[in-house]
Design a protein around this motif. Structure first.
Motif, PDB file in Angstrom:
ATOM      1  N   PHE A 243      50.320  41.768  28.373  1.00 57.30           N
ATOM      2  CA  PHE A 243      48.866  41.736  28.302  1.00 57.30           C
ATOM      3  C   PHE A 243      48.313  41.375  29.680  1.00 57.30           C
ATOM      4  CE2 PHE A 243      50.146  40.855  23.860  1.00 57.30           C
ATOM      5  CZ  PHE A 243      49.458  41.878  23.234  1.00 57.30           C
ATOM      6  N   LEU A 244      47.102  40.829  29.721  1.00 59.54           N
ATOM      7  CA  LEU A 244      46.456  40.482  30.981  1.00 59.54           C
ATOM      8  C   LEU A 244      46.806  39.052  31.377  1.00 59.54           C
ATOM      9  CD1 LEU A 244      42.889  41.979  30.413  1.00 59.54           C
ATOM     10  CD2 LEU A 244      44.785  42.988  31.683  1.00 59.54           C
ATOM     11  N   GLY A 245      47.112  38.857  32.654  1.00 61.96           N
ATOM     12  CA  GLY A 245      47.356  37.528  33.199  1.00 61.96           C
ATOM     13  C   GLY A 245      46.265  37.150  34.187  1.00 61.96           C
ATOM     14  N   GLY A 246      46.453  36.015  34.852  1.00 54.97           N
ATOM     15  CA  GLY A 246      45.444  35.544  35.781  1.00 54.97           C
ATOM     16  C   GLY A 246      45.177  36.503  36.920  1.00 54.97           C
ATOM     17  N   ILE A 247      46.219  37.034  37.545  1.00 54.68           N
ATOM     18  CA  ILE A 247      46.038  37.947  38.669  1.00 54.68           C
ATOM     19  C   ILE A 247      45.354  39.235  38.211  1.00 54.68           C
ATOM     20  CG2 ILE A 247      48.376  38.814  38.339  1.00 54.68           C
ATOM     21  CD1 ILE A 247      46.428  38.635  41.653  1.00 54.68           C
ATOM     22  N   ASN A 248      45.667  39.704  37.003  1.00 53.17           N
ATOM     23  CA  ASN A 248      45.042  40.933  36.493  1.00 53.17           C
ATOM     24  C   ASN A 248      43.543  40.742  36.275  1.00 53.17           C
ATOM     25  OD1 ASN A 248      47.849  40.765  34.343  1.00 53.17           O
ATOM     26  ND2 ASN A 248      47.794  41.842  36.300  1.00 53.17           N
ATOM     27  N   ILE A 249      43.156  39.617  35.679  1.00 56.54           N
ATOM     28  CA  ILE A 249      41.737  39.348  35.444  1.00 56.54           C
ATOM     29  C   ILE A 249      41.001  39.199  36.764  1.00 56.54           C
ATOM     30  CG2 ILE A 249      40.111  37.670  34.477  1.00 56.54           C
ATOM     31  CD1 ILE A 249      42.115  37.150  32.266  1.00 56.54           C
ATOM     32  N   ASN A 250      41.633  38.562  37.755  1.00 57.19           N
ATOM     33  CA  ASN A 250      40.995  38.406  39.063  1.00 57.19           C
ATOM     34  C   ASN A 250      40.735  39.762  39.712  1.00 57.19           C
ATOM     35  OD1 ASN A 250      41.164  35.652  38.693  1.00 57.19           O
ATOM     36  ND2 ASN A 250      42.992  35.412  39.958  1.00 57.19           N
ATOM     37  N   ILE A 251      41.701  40.683  39.629  1.00 51.38           N
ATOM     38  CA  ILE A 251      41.522  41.995  40.253  1.00 51.38           C
ATOM     39  C   ILE A 251      40.448  42.796  39.534  1.00 51.38           C
ATOM     40  CG2 ILE A 251      42.658  44.194  40.735  1.00 51.38           C
ATOM     41  CD1 ILE A 251      45.253  42.658  41.188  1.00 51.38           C
ATOM     42  N   LEU A 252      40.483  42.810  38.196  1.00 51.45           N
ATOM     43  CA  LEU A 252      39.461  43.545  37.451  1.00 51.45           C
ATOM     44  C   LEU A 252      38.073  42.980  37.704  1.00 51.45           C
ATOM     45  CD1 LEU A 252      41.252  44.055  33.996  1.00 51.45           C
ATOM     46  CD2 LEU A 252      41.098  45.660  35.894  1.00 51.45           C
ATOM     47  N   SER A 253      37.955  41.661  37.769  1.00 53.70           N
ATOM     48  CA  SER A 253      36.655  41.041  38.025  1.00 53.70           C
ATOM     49  C   SER A 253      36.171  41.355  39.436  1.00 53.70           C
ATOM     50  CB  SER A 253      36.751  39.523  37.817  1.00 53.70           C
ATOM     51  OG  SER A 253      37.154  39.209  36.496  1.00 53.70           O
ATOM     52  N   THR A 254      37.092  41.388  40.390  1.00 52.71           N
ATOM     53  CA  THR A 254      36.709  41.731  41.763  1.00 52.71           C
ATOM     54  C   THR A 254      36.161  43.144  41.834  1.00 52.71           C
ATOM     55  OG1 THR A 254      38.412  40.240  42.627  1.00 52.71           O
ATOM     56  CG2 THR A 254      37.548  41.905  44.125  1.00 52.71           C
ATOM     57  N   LEU A 255      36.786  44.075  41.111  1.00 52.11           N
ATOM     58  CA  LEU A 255      36.294  45.455  41.122  1.00 52.11           C
ATOM     59  C   LEU A 255      34.877  45.537  40.560  1.00 52.11           C
ATOM     60  CD1 LEU A 255      36.773  48.464  41.589  1.00 52.11           C
ATOM     61  CD2 LEU A 255      37.724  48.593  39.290  1.00 52.11           C
ATOM     62  N   VAL A 256      34.602  44.810  39.478  1.00 57.67           N
ATOM     63  CA  VAL A 256      33.260  44.822  38.899  1.00 57.67           C
ATOM     64  C   VAL A 256      32.256  44.238  39.896  1.00 57.67           C
ATOM     65  CG1 VAL A 256      31.832  43.976  37.001  1.00 57.67           C
ATOM     66  CG2 VAL A 256      34.174  44.693  36.561  1.00 57.67           C
ATOM     67  N   CYS A 257      32.641  43.157  40.582  1.00 59.86           N
ATOM     68  CA  CYS A 257      31.742  42.568  41.573  1.00 59.86           C
ATOM     69  C   CYS A 257      31.521  43.499  42.755  1.00 59.86           C
ATOM     70  CB  CYS A 257      32.306  41.229  42.052  1.00 59.86           C
ATOM     71  SG  CYS A 257      32.289  39.920  40.814  1.00 59.86           S
ATOM     72  N   GLN A 258      32.530  44.280  43.123  1.00 61.37           N
ATOM     73  CA  GLN A 258      32.361  45.252  44.201  1.00 61.37           C
ATOM     74  C   GLN A 258      31.354  46.336  43.815  1.00 61.37           C
ATOM     75  OE1 GLN A 258      36.335  46.708  45.020  1.00 61.37           O
ATOM     76  NE2 GLN A 258      36.576  45.337  46.766  1.00 61.37           N
ATOM     77  N   MET A 259      31.422  46.786  42.567  1.00 64.29           N
ATOM     78  CA  MET A 259      30.545  47.870  42.138  1.00 64.29           C
ATOM     79  C   MET A 259      29.132  47.384  41.823  1.00 64.29           C
ATOM     80  SD  MET A 259      33.194  50.047  39.745  1.00 64.29           S
ATOM     81  CE  MET A 259      32.055  51.421  39.588  1.00 64.29           C
ATOM     82  N   TYR A 260      28.990  46.100  41.454  1.00 64.83           N
ATOM     83  CA  TYR A 260      27.669  45.540  41.128  1.00 64.83           C
ATOM     84  C   TYR A 260      27.502  44.221  41.881  1.00 64.83           C
ATOM     85  CZ  TYR A 260      28.407  48.880  37.362  1.00 64.83           C
ATOM     86  OH  TYR A 260      28.670  50.018  36.643  1.00 64.83           O
TER      87      TYR A 260
END
Length: 778
Positions: A243-260
């Motif tokens: 499933f999702l771990g800490g590093i995965n959530i950090n990367i996905l959240s960074t992508l959302v912050c980059q786009m918005y």
């Protein structure tokens, strides 16, 4: 200074992969302010944030570990013959990664610490000398050294804070404090293990640099805290289990912050679910374009087999979710869809509240605010995992000591994904199951099966006299000292299974899969026992129905009665979905049948046209599906051709007439039937073929061994292919046809054609023989 600026310059040139969607603040939206206020209030009530005092204390502990590490490096160098001055200058660095580095850690979270040491320090020193030094420190408890792991690690509690300590050695004699680990050139000459260990802090540093406005109060941390709460409550927070771990959530959240980059926290949460509920996972999640180095041999990620690629931004790039399988991806997709529905409803409710807040009486206003808060509560409500599966496989694990149990538990957790899905060994995914889900969190008890269809009992086993003072105590006092949660040495994992009724043909037997998986536990890839495995580390399995599950697993859902209600609703929904799927299948089959009927009708129409061209009557129409088997035609000309063929065979090859034909496809109708050849009327009777539709060309073109093809009977015919003549025979045939047209003599045309064809074939044979002799001479 110039060398130190190079990696920063390289990072400033990194290109963002996905474009910015909107750079303007979303405060103009009528519901944004209300949604942000409601989320902030909900986060304050439901998400624990580490206090500033606790953060300072944890930072001081890291400084104390740095002192212990540097002293240890100095002592190691002295033990290897270095002078006092050289040993003091050997240096070393201590880096943190993950949540602690990004300042989003929760109370009680562990700290990932990476020791960067010079080449004189080895992993053997790390486990042989640093481990005893840590054990002798009174602040260290529950130390567990795992030397045989893919990335060796030492875990322990340091003054109440869990520490994961790893070692990376660089091919340098000295490691100065100013060394920048983000410089890719430090990986030159590193071992595989050191490269992997350095990947953690390098990725964390790059993530911090790629988050827009991270140092100016970005909403990144709020987004990560909400997503972590959501993942843990919904049972999808474990990188080991797929499933999702800490590093995965950090990367996905960074992508959302980059786009918005200008969005509020509530908007970022909405955009997260909006973006990933429909993400095509054939496209990897990339924060920046990968960097290639000609001087370094480490390859970047390029696998196409990964199901959910979330790529780290540092060189060399890797897939941080390589453990994901089709079952875990299915669960996460369902959770993404569910999360989007809930956050969109929360946004709508917040918008209505914003518009009508001034006109609502106090009691209705309070009720409207409660409705918005309920939406956020629903986002993180406990998963219905204990109530929706037909069968549950429970794995009880146990050890003799707390340290052994912690090692055994972590190892089993990392192997659960191989029990669910494995591409080389027997696994549950190969059995007729429509859904498989392993709950990633361990339950703190053993399960003992009782009577059929009765709730099972739970048992908790503690290490005897774990407390140092327990040995001197008697009776109940000693038992209370031992029976502490930290002294527990047993637990269990659960796997939910739903049977695929379409694939199931008989009773499903799990014994073979479970025994095969169990044989692979505690041994390496070649079957040798792992050195850390101890006697008493056990595991056993059993299958349970919903009624046989212990009551304690139903408590997060509100008890067994609430779980039963959820189960009934789930079954009803599943039944409706199955009905809809069956109707869709029926409609699809109906459409396919209609298309097939249309194709048959079109083929029959074409066949009727072909029958008309061959002079067939309407009552000789036949079924297109059995054209080559049900119809025969007797043709006088073909019988005559057979008679002539037999006569020529009796007379010898020099008296035969005919032409050499090449097997090819020519003049075939759309439905595979043969069109009429333009030269049919000019053929001699021995070659006047009257083919039957649908007959393979191979049945027509039968060679007599000399490259000549005689006429064939009507039973043979052809239809799946046509024919052409060799160039020599074609030239002879055309001359004969011209002469026949001028003279009008059919019999003379036959004889002339035979003579011309045989002469041409003789000349061609002589030319081939001459070429062969010339080749042999050369």
């Amino acid at each position: 200074r110039a060398q130190a600026a190079q990696p920063l310059l390289a990072m400033s040139n990194l290109q963002q992969v996905y474009p910015v969607d909107d750079q303007t603040p979303d405060a103009r939206l009528e519901y944004a302010a209300a949604a942000e206020r409601s989320l902030a209030k909900w986060m304050a009530d439901n998400i624990d944030v580490e206090s500033p005092e606790e953060s300072d204390r944890r930072r001081k502990l890291v400084f104390q570990l740095t002192y212990i590490f540097l002293e240890w490096v100095r002592d190691v160098c002295l033990s290897k013959g270095w002078s006092e001055e050289e040993a003091s200058q050997a240096g070393g660095l201590l880096h943190t990664s993950g949540s602690f580095k990004l300042a989003i850690n929760e109370p009680g979270a562990d700290i990932d610490v990476i020791c960067v040491a010079p080449s004189s320090v080895t992993h053997e020193d790390f486990f042989r000398t640093l481990t005893p030094r840590l054990q002798s420190d009174r602040r260290v408890e529950n130390l567990n050294a795992i030397e045989t792991a893919r990335v060796p690690i030492i875990t322990f509690d340091f003054d109440g804070v869990n520490i994961d300590l790893q070692l990376a050695t660089l091919p340098l004699k000295k490691v100065p404090p100013s060394l920048d680990i983000t410089d890719d050139m430090i990986l030159k000459g590193c071992s595989e293990s050191s490269k992997d260990v350095l990947g953690g802090p390098r990725a964390t540093i790059m993530i911090a640099k790629l988050i827009p406005g991270f140092d100016r109060g970005s909403n990144f941390r709020g987004l990560v805290r909400v997503l972590r709460k959501w993942c843990k409550k919904r049972g999808i927070y474990s990188n080991k289990a797929g499933f999702l771990g800490g590093i995965n959530i950090n990367i996905l959240s960074t992508l959302v912050c980059q786009m918005y980059p200008m969005a509020t926290t509530s908007t970022l949460v909405r955009k997260f679910f909006f973006l990933f509920h429909r993400w095509n996972w054939q496209n990897p999640v990339l924060l920046c374009r990968p960097v290639e180095h000609t001087e370094l041999t480490w390859p970047n990620w390029s696998s196409e087999r990964d199901l959910m690629p979330i790529i780290t931004p540092n060189y060399p790039t890797i897939n941080s979710t390589y453990n994901v399988n089709k079952w875990t991806l299915k669960v996460m997709r369902e959770e993404f869809v569910r999360g989007r529905q809930i956050v969109e409803q929360a946004a709508r409710e917040a918008g209505l509240l914003e518009v009508s807040a001034e006109s609502l009486p106090p009691d209705e206003l309070e009720q409207a605010e409660a409705t918005v808060m309920e939406c956020w509560d629903r986002l993180v409500e406990p998963s219905d995992f204990p109530a929706v599966y037909e069968r549950y496989l429970i794995l009880n694990i146990q050890a003799n000591t707390v340290d052994d149990y912690n090692s055994w538990k972590g190892y089993i957790e990392s192997r659960l994904r191989l029990l669910v899905q494995h591409h080389r060994a027997p696994c549950l995914g190969q059995l007729p199951f429509s859904s498989i889900r392993a709950w990633p969190k361990e339950f703190d008890f053993r399960v003992q099966k009782g009577k059929p269809n009765r709730a099972a009992e739970t048992v908790v086993v503690y290490e005897e006299e774990q407390d140092k003072n327990a040995a001197g105590k008697k009776g109940n006092e000693a038992a209370e000292e031992s029976a502490k949660p930290e002294n527990r040495v047993c637990g269990c994992y659960m796997i939910g299974l739903n049977v695929d009724k379409r694939r199931k043909r008989k009773l499903i037997n799990l014994d073979g899969v479970l025994e095969s998986w169990k044989k692979g536990l505690g041994v390496d890839v070649i079957g040798n026992p792992l050195p850390w495995v101890r006697e008493g580390m056990t595991i056993d399995f059993d299958a349970y129905s919903f009624k046989e599950l212990p009551d304690v697993v139903m408590e997060p859902l509100g008890g067994r009665s609430a779980a039963s209600q959820i189960r009934r609703l789930s079954k009803r929904k599943q039944h409706e979905e199955e009905k809809e799927a069956a109707l869709r299948d029926l409609e699809r089959k109906k459409q396919e049948q209609e298309e097939l009927e249309k194709e048959k009708a079109a083929a029959a129409e074409v066949g009727a046209l072909e029958e008309a061209r061959f002079g067939a009557t309407s009552d000789e129409a036949m079924d297109e599906g059995a054209a080559s088997l049900k119809r025969e035609r007797d043709i006088d000309e073909d019988l005559d051709a057979q008679e002539r063929k037999r006569a020529r065979r009796d007379a010898g090859p020099e008296e035969r007439d005919g032409v050499s034909l090449e097997v090819s496809v020519k003049e075939v109708a759309a439905d595979g039937t043969v069109l009429e050849h333009p030269f049919r009327a000019q053929f001699p009777s021995c070659l006047a073929f009257h083919p039957r539709r649908g007959t393979p060309a191979a049945e027509l073109l039968r060679s007599d061994g000399n490259g000549l093809v005689a006429g064939t009977s009507a039973a043979a015919g052809f239809g799946a292919g046509g024919w052409i003549m060799t160039s020599a025979a074609q030239a002879a045939f055309e001359r004969v046809v011209e002469n026949a047209a001028a003279d009008g003599g059919a019999e003379e045309t036959k004889a002339t054609m035979a003579e011309e064809a045989m002469a041409e074939e003789a000349r061609a044979e002589e030319a081939r023989a001459e070429e062969a002799r010339a080749e042999e001479a050369r």
